[in-house]
Design a protein around this motif. Structure first.
Motif, PDB file in Angstrom:
ATOM      1  N   HIS A   1      47.296  46.108  36.566  1.00 43.66           N
ATOM      2  CA  HIS A   1      47.274  44.782  35.747  1.00 43.66           C
ATOM      3  C   HIS A   1      45.774  44.761  35.678  1.00 43.66           C
ATOM      4  O   HIS A   1      44.988  44.365  34.689  1.00 43.66           O
ATOM      5  CB  HIS A   1      47.733  43.551  36.736  1.00 43.66           C
ATOM      6  CG  HIS A   1      47.426  42.417  36.066  1.00 43.66           C
ATOM      7  ND1 HIS A   1      47.999  41.451  35.120  1.00 43.66           N
ATOM      8  CD2 HIS A   1      46.301  41.588  36.679  1.00 43.66           C
ATOM      9  CE1 HIS A   1      47.428  40.620  35.024  1.00 43.66           C
ATOM     10  NE2 HIS A   1      46.536  40.548  35.859  1.00 43.66           N
TER      11      HIS A   1
ATOM     12  N   ARG B   1      42.958  44.285  32.393  1.00 41.82           N
ATOM     13  CA  ARG B   1      41.856  43.133  32.405  1.00 41.82           C
ATOM     14  C   ARG B   1      40.597  43.677  32.346  1.00 41.82           C
ATOM     15  O   ARG B   1      39.497  43.048  32.181  1.00 41.82           O
ATOM     16  CB  ARG B   1      42.101  42.421  33.371  1.00 41.82           C
ATOM     17  CG  ARG B   1      43.455  41.408  33.269  1.00 41.82           C
ATOM     18  CD  ARG B   1      43.866  40.923  34.810  1.00 41.82           C
ATOM     19  NE  ARG B   1      42.866  40.054  35.186  1.00 41.82           N
ATOM     20  CZ  ARG B   1      42.872  38.565  35.275  1.00 41.82           C
ATOM     21  NH1 ARG B   1      44.101  38.183  34.753  1.00 41.82           N
ATOM     22  NH2 ARG B   1      41.692  38.001  35.657  1.00 41.82           N
TER      23      ARG B   1
ATOM     24  N   PHE C   1      37.477  44.232  33.273  1.00 41.69           N
ATOM     25  CA  PHE C   1      36.220  44.038  34.264  1.00 41.69           C
ATOM     26  C   PHE C   1      36.701  43.538  35.506  1.00 41.69           C
ATOM     27  O   PHE C   1      36.119  43.356  36.374  1.00 41.69           O
ATOM     28  CB  PHE C   1      35.460  42.740  33.533  1.00 41.69           C
ATOM     29  CG  PHE C   1      36.230  41.525  33.473  1.00 41.69           C
ATOM     30  CD1 PHE C   1      37.010  41.211  32.209  1.00 41.69           C
ATOM     31  CD2 PHE C   1      36.545  40.538  34.228  1.00 41.69           C
ATOM     32  CE1 PHE C   1      37.776  40.020  31.965  1.00 41.69           C
ATOM     33  CE2 PHE C   1      37.078  39.196  34.033  1.00 41.69           C
ATOM     34  CZ  PHE C   1      37.805  39.107  32.844  1.00 41.69           C
ATOM     35  N   ARG C   2      38.216  42.983  35.655  1.00 46.23           N
ATOM     36  CA  ARG C   2      38.847  42.753  36.901  1.00 46.23           C
ATOM     37  C   ARG C   2      38.425  43.339  38.199  1.00 46.23           C
ATOM     38  O   ARG C   2      38.189  43.053  39.295  1.00 46.23           O
ATOM     39  CB  ARG C   2      40.233  42.489  36.898  1.00 46.23           C
ATOM     40  CG  ARG C   2      40.573  41.121  36.273  1.00 46.23           C
ATOM     41  CD  ARG C   2      40.517  40.063  37.259  1.00 46.23           C
ATOM     42  NE  ARG C   2      40.302  38.916  36.771  1.00 46.23           N
ATOM     43  CZ  ARG C   2      39.815  38.109  37.338  1.00 46.23           C
ATOM     44  NH1 ARG C   2      38.929  38.400  38.539  1.00 46.23           N
ATOM     45  NH2 ARG C   2      39.727  37.030  36.770  1.00 46.23           N
TER      46      ARG C   2
ATOM     47  N   ARG D   1      32.925  36.574  24.063  1.00 43.32           N
ATOM     48  CA  ARG D   1      33.296  36.109  25.502  1.00 43.32           C
ATOM     49  C   ARG D   1      32.268  35.035  25.700  1.00 43.32           C
ATOM     50  O   ARG D   1      32.548  34.060  26.827  1.00 43.32           O
ATOM     51  CB  ARG D   1      32.982  37.116  26.561  1.00 43.32           C
ATOM     52  CG  ARG D   1      33.879  38.304  26.525  1.00 43.32           C
ATOM     53  CD  ARG D   1      35.135  38.335  26.809  1.00 43.32           C
ATOM     54  NE  ARG D   1      35.279  37.879  28.270  1.00 43.32           N
ATOM     55  CZ  ARG D   1      36.390  37.528  28.840  1.00 43.32           C
ATOM     56  NH1 ARG D   1      37.607  37.728  28.237  1.00 43.32           N
ATOM     57  NH2 ARG D   1      36.322  37.041  30.116  1.00 43.32           N
TER      58      ARG D   1
ATOM     59  N   LEU E   1      40.128  34.594  28.201  1.00 44.95           N
ATOM     60  CA  LEU E   1      40.286  34.350  29.657  1.00 44.95           C
ATOM     61  C   LEU E   1      40.189  35.699  30.564  1.00 44.95           C
ATOM     62  O   LEU E   1      40.278  36.696  30.143  1.00 44.95           O
ATOM     63  CB  LEU E   1      41.847  33.828  29.835  1.00 44.95           C
ATOM     64  CG  LEU E   1      42.069  32.414  29.026  1.00 44.95           C
ATOM     65  CD1 LEU E   1      43.122  31.915  29.450  1.00 44.95           C
ATOM     66  CD2 LEU E   1      40.753  31.484  28.904  1.00 44.95           C
ATOM     67  N   PRO E   2      39.811  35.413  31.862  1.00 42.63           N
ATOM     68  CA  PRO E   2      39.417  34.208  32.529  1.00 42.63           C
ATOM     69  C   PRO E   2      38.194  33.514  31.818  1.00 42.63           C
ATOM     70  O   PRO E   2      36.998  34.303  31.616  1.00 42.63           O
ATOM     71  CB  PRO E   2      39.045  34.479  33.964  1.00 42.63           C
ATOM     72  CG  PRO E   2      38.953  36.055  34.114  1.00 42.63           C
ATOM     73  CD  PRO E   2      39.689  36.643  32.729  1.00 42.63           C
TER      74      PRO E   2
ATOM     75  N   ASP F   1      42.809  30.445  33.603  1.00 41.29           N
ATOM     76  CA  ASP F   1      43.508  31.831  33.643  1.00 41.29           C
ATOM     77  C   ASP F   1      44.664  31.898  33.027  1.00 41.29           C
ATOM     78  O   ASP F   1      45.530  30.844  32.876  1.00 41.29           O
ATOM     79  CB  ASP F   1      43.678  32.488  34.995  1.00 41.29           C
ATOM     80  CG  ASP F   1      42.567  33.272  35.506  1.00 41.29           C
ATOM     81  OD1 ASP F   1      42.385  34.466  35.062  1.00 41.29           O
ATOM     82  OD2 ASP F   1      41.698  32.715  36.310  1.00 41.29           O
TER      83      ASP F   1
ATOM     84  N   ALA G   1      46.705  36.165  37.825  1.00 39.40           N
ATOM     85  CA  ALA G   1      45.200  36.224  37.363  1.00 39.40           C
ATOM     86  C   ALA G   1      44.429  35.221  37.965  1.00 39.40           C
ATOM     87  O   ALA G   1      43.320  35.383  38.299  1.00 39.40           O
ATOM     88  CB  ALA G   1      45.341  36.062  35.750  1.00 39.40           C
TER      89      ALA G   1
END
Lengths: 483, 483
Positions: free
Chosen positions: A7, A11, A13-14, A53, B184-185, B220, B225
């Motif tokens: 997951h 995403r 940059f998570r 963004r 998102l986020p 989110d 998330a």
């Protein structure tokens, strides 16, 4: 655990807790960034800011078509600012300032700080809640009428929300029993949110009920000294507008409910302006019509010139107050003979949010915002080719450019955005760029495929367009002034 | 004209319109400064900041003896900050933030900006005036009771002064019909003045009715998330307090009237703290007593440890909100299948002015303020000898030092003050310096008369004292971290 990692990877940059979420995802990898020590990265990494963004709500859609938005478009700056996602109306005369506006405003605040501190101003911050008692002392509790927002606290005590702070600052200075003449002139200023219950809020940020204002207050030993302070503030205002590239006229003005002996307004000539000015064709005389006998057309200063009327947006106002407030609140200093003496005061306002909107009003085209260079939220927008187009092979050059700017041009740190919406044509993105008014737009087009790649640069403030090599670009952008 | 010039000369800096009025007068001459081009000098000249000219009202006199000042001294930070001319009370729970406090707060704001933008936060600014309608939608118009400052505008419409902005930000995001899951986020934050009608405002800036708060709101795609975002904000908070050198405990907390599913407080352990914490001696569990069944002493997490009670000052608070507000205001995004989906939210507060006061509360001695190094209003104070003393011949070295720092240490620009009150003994000025807590105090004493002059340096944060040559000083101060 694996599913979480998977997951996280999706995403992008998570997995990079310290790097910006606005960061280019295509070029990031966890390993790359993990080597940055956490405590330093937020200051030293220059992440690529991605247009996709940036929070500019409505994504440039036409706000005029959205029936849910309150308020009508009453002027160009309001329309352009709402369309570009710079402001968003909440209640009448109250606006959300969206991220690009906050960036621009922070730049303006730094400029104002430089100019105010350059003449000895010291910055403080006074409460918004002002006690009725204080305002009754100056009689403005009644004088201000409905313009004052009033409220009671849980104990029933009366307050107003300060639209200006003569009472507050004078009582502060009065509390200092040991103020010496050696410490004067004392120039105190703040840049804070002010409140005014306007009968007709309109024109976006030009006439709101909540707004940011710089208000400075001066304390001097005598009238002559106070006039010198007054003059030095007027000069600082003139320098400020000159640095912003704004043509500003200093006109003789009415003292209104602030009171005092002498007053000037700083006006930006504009059709939308709510103030009517009379400017002499022969000498330097200029005045708000309010200060000139009705119907008069001959100049009271040179006696020969004719007064011509124009309209202006008031962006600054200066008042020589004399002892009006210092007398009421007993703001004294010890003179050279150690005797308590009433201080001579001045007060000086600049409409911070109003300057932003007024600059946009006078500089912009009907289609796009044009900023004073120093105030543009971002200085440079790099536009890579459309995905799948024949120039697509040069796409990597865009990120390379952004990286080079980040490495070699420290003054542009945080000032360069990459328009990564490569599903859109270059033309469409250039239209957006024109609306937002980045001073410099760099396009990766056909010429980027040449042996020595060249890039198209559009200087949106002047309308110039040119083709430059990477070195030429670095040279050009290295001369951009930022604050 | 001559008399004006004479007057100007007496006033010293008067003839230097672009240089600071806080500038050293003894070393300035008009000719020297006239060569600076007007438009650049405010940025490039590093004027000498003189202690005698800094606005720190009451000049360090004992505020406790002044019967005119409202409010009692309820804690150490309040007493120290008032004595040092950092704050001044206006009405209950409302303070003037004086220039040194504004400098310190601006540094804290820059730090917070770095940390929030480091995790992708975008800064905006929302109105203080919030319509009753908005707050009725969330039912907080009634729930908040007397804590909400309420007022009517001239048309009779109801507003409150925002103590927090869940309603405002959620309705803003809801207005954007085109928000995509790819955006998102979304993390939006502001650092603005907030209002809360506290029943008992006290402890200076620790519990006021007007204060500065950083409030961030996250949006989110789903719960998982949202938890990751929640975690990344908590990490950013932990980094912030670590950079400030403050010991901070993250404790499980009650969600109060904000609502939601999960909440943590960031607490600085302190005797004056109004929150009671239970910390496990065996594991990492720590919680606000409010969240633990009354009387419980065994740890609910490890089951073996004993809970020990301590007190804390809440400086941050995080909430996982779920869809509480996004549901009410219909804040949706388009998911990967292009279907509108309710966003999962979090909200995250930091008490900006409270962090300042709390840091002073936990770091200071009874006699003097000690700052987190990064937040000290000024980093260095140079103390020249008393006029007429036997070290007086070394007086020139003080200004030479200040000049050298200005030339060679750009990170200390604006951070060095000269205590020019040479009518006072060094001892008396050192006492003031200790109260104000400059991290580094440089004394021009006996050792400055040696063939290779040496200077006494007092590192007030550690209590260390040493003698250094000019080069040694430059080396030491060149390593001072600033923001």
């Amino acid at each position: 655990m694996e599913s979480i990692m998977h997951h996280a990877w999706q995403r992008g940059f998570r997995c990079l807790p310290r790097t910006s979420a606005l960061l280019s995802r295509s070029h990031s990898s966890c390993a790359e960034h993990a080597t940055n020590p956490a405590s330093a990265s937020s200051r030293h990494v220059t992440p690529t800011l991605l247009v996709s963004r940036l929070y500019q709500p409505s994504n440039l859609r036409d706000v005029g078509q959205d029936s849910r938005l309150p308020g009508e478009m009453t002027c160009k700056s309001q329309r352009l600012m709402q369309q570009a996602g710079l402001i968003h109306p909440s209640s009448p005369g109250c606006y959300y300032y969206l991220p690009a506006t906050v960036r621009s405003m922070e730049k303006l605040v730094r400029l104002i700080d430089q100019e105010m501190q350059g003449i000895g101003g010291q910055k403080l911050d006074m409460p918004s809640l002002c006690s009725a008692e204080l305002w009754k002392s100056s009689e403005r509790w009644d004088l201000m009428g409905k313009e004052l927002f009033r409220l009671k606290d849980r104990h029933g005590a009366d307050y107003c929300l300060g639209p200006t702070h003569e009472e507050a600052v004078t009582t502060l200075v009065a509390h200092q029993t040991t103020l010496s003449y050696r410490q004067l002139p004392l120039l105190l200023y703040q840049i804070t949110r002010k409140f005014r219950d306007e009968p007709k809020p309109r024109f976006g940020l030009l006439r709101g009920r909540e707004f940011y204002m710089k208000d400075m207050y001066s304390f001097d030993v005598n009238e002559e000294a106070a006039y010198q302070t007054y003059e030095s503030v007027c000069q600082a205002y003139t320098r400020l507008f000159s640095r912003l590239g704004l043509r500003c006229v200093q006109v003789q003005a009415d003292t209104g409910n602030i009171g005092g002996k002498l007053s000037h307004e700083f006006q930006l000539p504009a059709d939308i302006g709510e103030d009517r000015l009379l400017v002499c064709g022969s000498c330097s005389f200029s005045a708000n019509v309010e200060t000139v006998s009705a119907g008069r057309t001959d100049c009271p200063q040179c006696k020969t010139g004719t007064l011509v009327e124009s309209k202006g947006i008031e962006v600054g106002h200066t008042f020589y107050l004399g002892t009006k407030y210092s007398h009421i609140f007993n703001a004294t200093f010890s003179n050279a003979q150690n005797k308590p003496t009433i201080a001579e005061m001045g007060c000086y306002g600049l409409g911070v949010t109003r300057i932003l909107a007024a600059a946009i009003e006078v500089m912009s085209t009907e289609e796009g915002i044009r900023w004073p260079g120093l105030l543009a939220p971002y200085q440079v927008c790099v536009v890579p080719p459309k995905k799948g187009s024949k120039v697509d092979e040069a796409a990597g050059l865009a990120e390379e450019l952004v990286h080079t700017f980040g490495e070699t041009l420290p003054c542009l740190r945080g000032e360069v955005v990459l328009d990564d919406r490569t599903n859109m044509t270059i033309g469409k993105r250039l239209k957006d760029a024109s609306r937002l008014g980045y001073p410099y737009v760099v396009v990766i087009g056909q010429a980027a495929l040449e042996e020595i790649p060249r890039f198209e640069v559009i200087c949106q403030q002047t309308g110039e367009m040119m083709f430059l090599s990477k070195d030429g670009l670095v040279d050009l952008l290295g001369r951009v002034e930022t604050v």
